[in-house]
Design a protein around this motif. Structure first.
Motif, PDB file in Angstrom:
ATOM      1  N   LYS A   5      -6.873 -15.197  -2.627  1.00  0.00           N
ATOM      2  CA  LYS A   5      -6.994 -13.844  -2.118  1.00  0.00           C
ATOM      3  C   LYS A   5      -6.037 -13.657  -0.945  1.00  0.00           C
ATOM      4  O   LYS A   5      -6.045 -14.441   0.007  1.00  0.00           O
ATOM      5  CB  LYS A   5      -8.439 -13.585  -1.673  1.00  0.00           C
ATOM      6  N   PRO A   6      -5.173 -12.653  -0.996  1.00  0.00           N
ATOM      7  CA  PRO A   6      -4.215 -12.470   0.090  1.00  0.00           C
ATOM      8  C   PRO A   6      -4.899 -12.014   1.376  1.00  0.00           C
ATOM      9  O   PRO A   6      -5.971 -11.398   1.346  1.00  0.00           O
ATOM     10  CB  PRO A   6      -3.280 -11.386  -0.453  1.00  0.00           C
ATOM     11  N   ASN A   7      -4.276 -12.346   2.472  1.00  0.00           N
ATOM     12  CA  ASN A   7      -4.803 -11.980   3.789  1.00  0.00           C
ATOM     13  C   ASN A   7      -4.429 -10.536   4.093  1.00  0.00           C
ATOM     14  O   ASN A   7      -3.246 -10.210   4.242  1.00  0.00           O
ATOM     15  CB  ASN A   7      -4.241 -12.925   4.854  1.00  0.00           C
ATOM     16  N   LEU A   8      -5.423  -9.674   4.211  1.00  0.00           N
ATOM     17  CA  LEU A   8      -5.159  -8.252   4.425  1.00  0.00           C
ATOM     18  C   LEU A   8      -4.453  -8.005   5.750  1.00  0.00           C
ATOM     19  O   LEU A   8      -3.727  -7.019   5.902  1.00  0.00           O
ATOM     20  CB  LEU A   8      -6.476  -7.467   4.365  1.00  0.00           C
ATOM     21  N   ASP A   9      -4.653  -8.886   6.725  1.00  0.00           N
ATOM     22  CA  ASP A   9      -3.986  -8.707   8.021  1.00  0.00           C
ATOM     23  C   ASP A   9      -2.469  -8.724   7.866  1.00  0.00           C
ATOM     24  O   ASP A   9      -1.760  -8.037   8.610  1.00  0.00           O
ATOM     25  CB  ASP A   9      -4.416  -9.806   9.000  1.00  0.00           C
ATOM     26  N   ASP A  10      -1.970  -9.507   6.914  1.00  0.00           N
ATOM     27  CA  ASP A  10      -0.521  -9.547   6.692  1.00  0.00           C
ATOM     28  C   ASP A  10      -0.007  -8.179   6.243  1.00  0.00           C
ATOM     29  O   ASP A  10       1.049  -7.723   6.691  1.00  0.00           O
ATOM     30  CB  ASP A  10      -0.177 -10.604   5.634  1.00  0.00           C
ATOM     31  N   LEU A  11      -0.762  -7.529   5.369  1.00  0.00           N
ATOM     32  CA  LEU A  11      -0.369  -6.197   4.905  1.00  0.00           C
ATOM     33  C   LEU A  11      -0.427  -5.195   6.059  1.00  0.00           C
ATOM     34  O   LEU A  11       0.490  -4.386   6.235  1.00  0.00           O
ATOM     35  CB  LEU A  11      -1.275  -5.743   3.764  1.00  0.00           C
ATOM     36  N   TYR A  17      -0.185  -0.489  11.024  1.00  0.00           N
ATOM     37  CA  TYR A  17      -1.299   0.400  11.328  1.00  0.00           C
ATOM     38  C   TYR A  17      -2.599  -0.335  11.065  1.00  0.00           C
ATOM     39  O   TYR A  17      -2.724  -1.074  10.085  1.00  0.00           O
ATOM     40  CB  TYR A  17      -1.243   1.669  10.467  1.00  0.00           C
ATOM     41  N   CYS A  18      -3.592  -0.138  11.957  1.00  0.00           N
ATOM     42  CA  CYS A  18      -4.924  -0.742  11.800  1.00  0.00           C
ATOM     43  C   CYS A  18      -5.936   0.370  11.540  1.00  0.00           C
ATOM     44  O   CYS A  18      -6.047   1.321  12.325  1.00  0.00           O
ATOM     45  CB  CYS A  18      -5.297  -1.528  13.063  1.00  0.00           C
ATOM     46  N   PHE A  19      -6.643   0.268  10.444  1.00  0.00           N
ATOM     47  CA  PHE A  19      -7.558   1.330  10.023  1.00  0.00           C
ATOM     48  C   PHE A  19      -8.876   1.290  10.774  1.00  0.00           C
ATOM     49  O   PHE A  19      -9.490   0.227  10.938  1.00  0.00           O
ATOM     50  CB  PHE A  19      -7.833   1.218   8.520  1.00  0.00           C
ATOM     51  N   GLU A  20      -9.328   2.463  11.225  1.00  0.00           N
ATOM     52  CA  GLU A  20     -10.693   2.612  11.741  1.00  0.00           C
ATOM     53  C   GLU A  20     -11.680   2.532  10.581  1.00  0.00           C
ATOM     54  O   GLU A  20     -12.772   1.999  10.715  1.00  0.00           O
ATOM     55  CB  GLU A  20     -10.839   3.951  12.473  1.00  0.00           C
ATOM     56  N   ASN A  21     -11.270   3.081   9.442  1.00  0.00           N
ATOM     57  CA  ASN A  21     -12.104   3.068   8.236  1.00  0.00           C
ATOM     58  C   ASN A  21     -11.372   2.277   7.154  1.00  0.00           C
ATOM     59  O   ASN A  21     -10.595   2.844   6.385  1.00  0.00           O
ATOM     60  CB  ASN A  21     -12.395   4.489   7.777  1.00  0.00           C
ATOM     61  N   PRO A  22     -11.614   0.964   7.070  1.00  0.00           N
ATOM     62  CA  PRO A  22     -10.896   0.134   6.097  1.00  0.00           C
ATOM     63  C   PRO A  22     -11.115   0.539   4.652  1.00  0.00           C
ATOM     64  O   PRO A  22     -10.303   0.203   3.779  1.00  0.00           O
ATOM     65  CB  PRO A  22     -11.457  -1.272   6.355  1.00  0.00           C
ATOM     66  N   ALA A  23     -12.191   1.282   4.381  1.00  0.00           N
ATOM     67  CA  ALA A  23     -12.454   1.714   3.008  1.00  0.00           C
ATOM     68  C   ALA A  23     -11.344   2.614   2.480  1.00  0.00           C
ATOM     69  O   ALA A  23     -11.092   2.655   1.272  1.00  0.00           O
ATOM     70  CB  ALA A  23     -13.798   2.444   2.939  1.00  0.00           C
ATOM     71  N   LEU A  24     -10.669   3.313   3.366  1.00  0.00           N
ATOM     72  CA  LEU A  24      -9.574   4.175   2.936  1.00  0.00           C
ATOM     73  C   LEU A  24      -8.411   3.350   2.397  1.00  0.00           C
ATOM     74  O   LEU A  24      -7.802   3.697   1.387  1.00  0.00           O
ATOM     75  CB  LEU A  24      -9.108   5.053   4.101  1.00  0.00           C
ATOM     76  N   LEU A 130      -5.676  10.491   6.800  1.00  0.00           N
ATOM     77  CA  LEU A 130      -7.109  10.757   6.937  1.00  0.00           C
ATOM     78  C   LEU A 130      -7.734   9.936   8.061  1.00  0.00           C
ATOM     79  O   LEU A 130      -8.638  10.396   8.760  1.00  0.00           O
ATOM     80  CB  LEU A 130      -7.835  10.458   5.625  1.00  0.00           C
ATOM     81  N   ASP A 131      -7.241   8.713   8.238  1.00  0.00           N
ATOM     82  CA  ASP A 131      -7.830   7.808   9.214  1.00  0.00           C
ATOM     83  C   ASP A 131      -7.369   8.106  10.642  1.00  0.00           C
ATOM     84  O   ASP A 131      -8.167   8.052  11.580  1.00  0.00           O
ATOM     85  CB  ASP A 131      -7.450   6.366   8.862  1.00  0.00           C
ATOM     86  N   GLY A 132      -6.096   8.417  10.813  1.00  0.00           N
ATOM     87  CA  GLY A 132      -5.558   8.553  12.168  1.00  0.00           C
ATOM     88  C   GLY A 132      -4.883   9.866  12.472  1.00  0.00           C
ATOM     89  O   GLY A 132      -4.385  10.064  13.585  1.00  0.00           O
ATOM     90  N   TYR A 134      -2.133  13.285  11.566  1.00  0.00           N
ATOM     91  CA  TYR A 134      -0.740  13.462  11.147  1.00  0.00           C
ATOM     92  C   TYR A 134       0.211  12.589  11.949  1.00  0.00           C
ATOM     93  O   TYR A 134       1.151  12.013  11.389  1.00  0.00           O
ATOM     94  CB  TYR A 134      -0.322  14.928  11.280  1.00  0.00           C
ATOM     95  N   GLU A 135       0.032  12.483  13.251  1.00  0.00           N
ATOM     96  CA  GLU A 135       0.978  11.713  14.062  1.00  0.00           C
ATOM     97  C   GLU A 135       1.039  10.253  13.619  1.00  0.00           C
ATOM     98  O   GLU A 135       2.116   9.652  13.559  1.00  0.00           O
ATOM     99  CB  GLU A 135       0.630  11.816  15.543  1.00  0.00           C
ATOM    100  N   ALA A 136      -0.109   9.679  13.318  1.00  0.00           N
ATOM    101  CA  ALA A 136      -0.129   8.283  12.851  1.00  0.00           C
ATOM    102  C   ALA A 136       0.599   8.151  11.517  1.00  0.00           C
ATOM    103  O   ALA A 136       1.372   7.208  11.313  1.00  0.00           O
ATOM    104  CB  ALA A 136      -1.568   7.792  12.722  1.00  0.00           C
ATOM    105  N   ALA A 137       0.349   9.101  10.612  1.00  0.00           N
ATOM    106  CA  ALA A 137       1.023   9.056   9.306  1.00  0.00           C
ATOM    107  C   ALA A 137       2.518   9.296   9.459  1.00  0.00           C
ATOM    108  O   ALA A 137       3.333   8.639   8.804  1.00  0.00           O
ATOM    109  CB  ALA A 137       0.407  10.104   8.375  1.00  0.00           C
ATOM    110  N   ARG A 138       2.877  10.231  10.330  1.00  0.00           N
ATOM    111  CA  ARG A 138       4.301  10.506  10.562  1.00  0.00           C
ATOM    112  C   ARG A 138       5.009   9.282  11.119  1.00  0.00           C
ATOM    113  O   ARG A 138       6.101   8.931  10.670  1.00  0.00           O
ATOM    114  CB  ARG A 138       4.445  11.669  11.537  1.00  0.00           C
ATOM    115  N   ASP A 139       4.400   8.622  12.087  1.00  0.00           N
ATOM    116  CA  ASP A 139       5.023   7.425  12.671  1.00  0.00           C
ATOM    117  C   ASP A 139       5.185   6.335  11.616  1.00  0.00           C
ATOM    118  O   ASP A 139       6.188   5.617  11.592  1.00  0.00           O
ATOM    119  CB  ASP A 139       4.184   6.919  13.847  1.00  0.00           C
ATOM    120  N   LEU A 140       4.194   6.197  10.752  1.00  0.00           N
ATOM    121  CA  LEU A 140       4.274   5.226   9.657  1.00  0.00           C
ATOM    122  C   LEU A 140       5.459   5.544   8.743  1.00  0.00           C
ATOM    123  O   LEU A 140       6.248   4.656   8.394  1.00  0.00           O
ATOM    124  CB  LEU A 140       2.973   5.249   8.855  1.00  0.00           C
TER     125      LEU A 140
END
Length: 236
Positions: A5-11, A17-24, A130-132, A134-140
């Motif tokens: 199983k890959p380590n999600l932290d690497d992704l 970006y670190c998700f407040e809601n990992p389910a997303l 959805l998690d962070g 528009y600014e977070a998505a734009r920066d990504l």
């Protein structure tokens, strides 16, 4: 042997970006074929992410090229949001090992499927929105697509379009093209075409079709006038 199983932290580190809601993020990585999908695949997030991507890229271009006309901005936008560009970003993030697929899709190499990778890229953008916000998505988006902005994979304009814009910008009539000569057998013809723009000398191009010859002629005229450089545009 069980697949590690890959380590999600690497992704997350690659995405930046670190998700407040990992389910997303989990939803963004879930293909409709996955047993755990239960009707909740990445498709809705992809729909949202596609729109967020377009807006973020449009803003990036508007700020990066303050003197560029609308036509150039539109061409750059189309190049950056195309499926191949999104897939390239997903590959850079190395999302393949994290995809949740059905058994058949997993065994048939769908982790490298360009369409799926492009869709997941857009789904992740939607998830970050959805998690962070528009600014977070734009920066990504800006981080992920900056390299493609600086080094586009394809010429932003074909020579014929560029020549027409150049002529129009000078208040001149559109360029005209004519076949000067056709040689070779029917199954392998060769066309020699002339292009004329009012107030400039004629230029010629040769190709296996009229279209290719016209592009070659337009390119020659642009090169002669110093409008087109092979270093910037390559060959079309």
């Amino acid at each position: 042997m069980a697949r590690r199983k890959p380590n999600l932290d690497d992704l997350l580190n690659k995405i930046g970006y670190c998700f407040e809601n990992p389910a997303l993020l989990d939803e963004a990585l879930t293909h409709v074929s996955a047993p755990q999908a239960s009707g909740q695949s990445y498709q809705r997030l992809e729909f949202l992410g596609d729109r967020v991507l377009g807006l973020a890229i449009a803003e990036l271009l508007f700020r990066t090229f303050p003197g560029a006309p609308e036509g150039e901005l539109s061409r750059r936008l189309a190049e950056l949001v195309r499926r191949e560009s999104c897939a390239e970003v997903a590959i850079a993030w190395d999302v393949g090992p994290y995809l949740k697929l059905g058994a058949g899709e997993a065994h048939s190499g769908e982790r490298r499927n360009q369409t799926i990778l492009a869709d997941v890229c857009e789904a992740i953008i939607g998830a970050v929105f959805l998690d962070g916000g528009y600014e977070a998505a734009r920066d990504l988006v800006w981080r992920a697509f900056q390299g493609l902005l600086e080094a586009p994979r394809r010429p932003l304009r074909d020579p014929k379009s560029a020549l027409q814009e150049w002529a129009q910008g000078r208040g001149l009539p559109p360029p005209t093209y004519g076949v000067v000569e056709q040689t070779g057998p029917d199954h392998a013809p060769k066309f020699r075409v002339v292009v004329r723009v009012e107030g400039t000398g004629d230029e010629f191009g040769v190709g296996a079709s009229k279209r290719i010859a016209e592009q070659a002629a337009a390119r020659s005229l642009l090169l002669r006038e110093g409008v087109w450089t092979e270093d910037e545009h390559g060959t079309a």
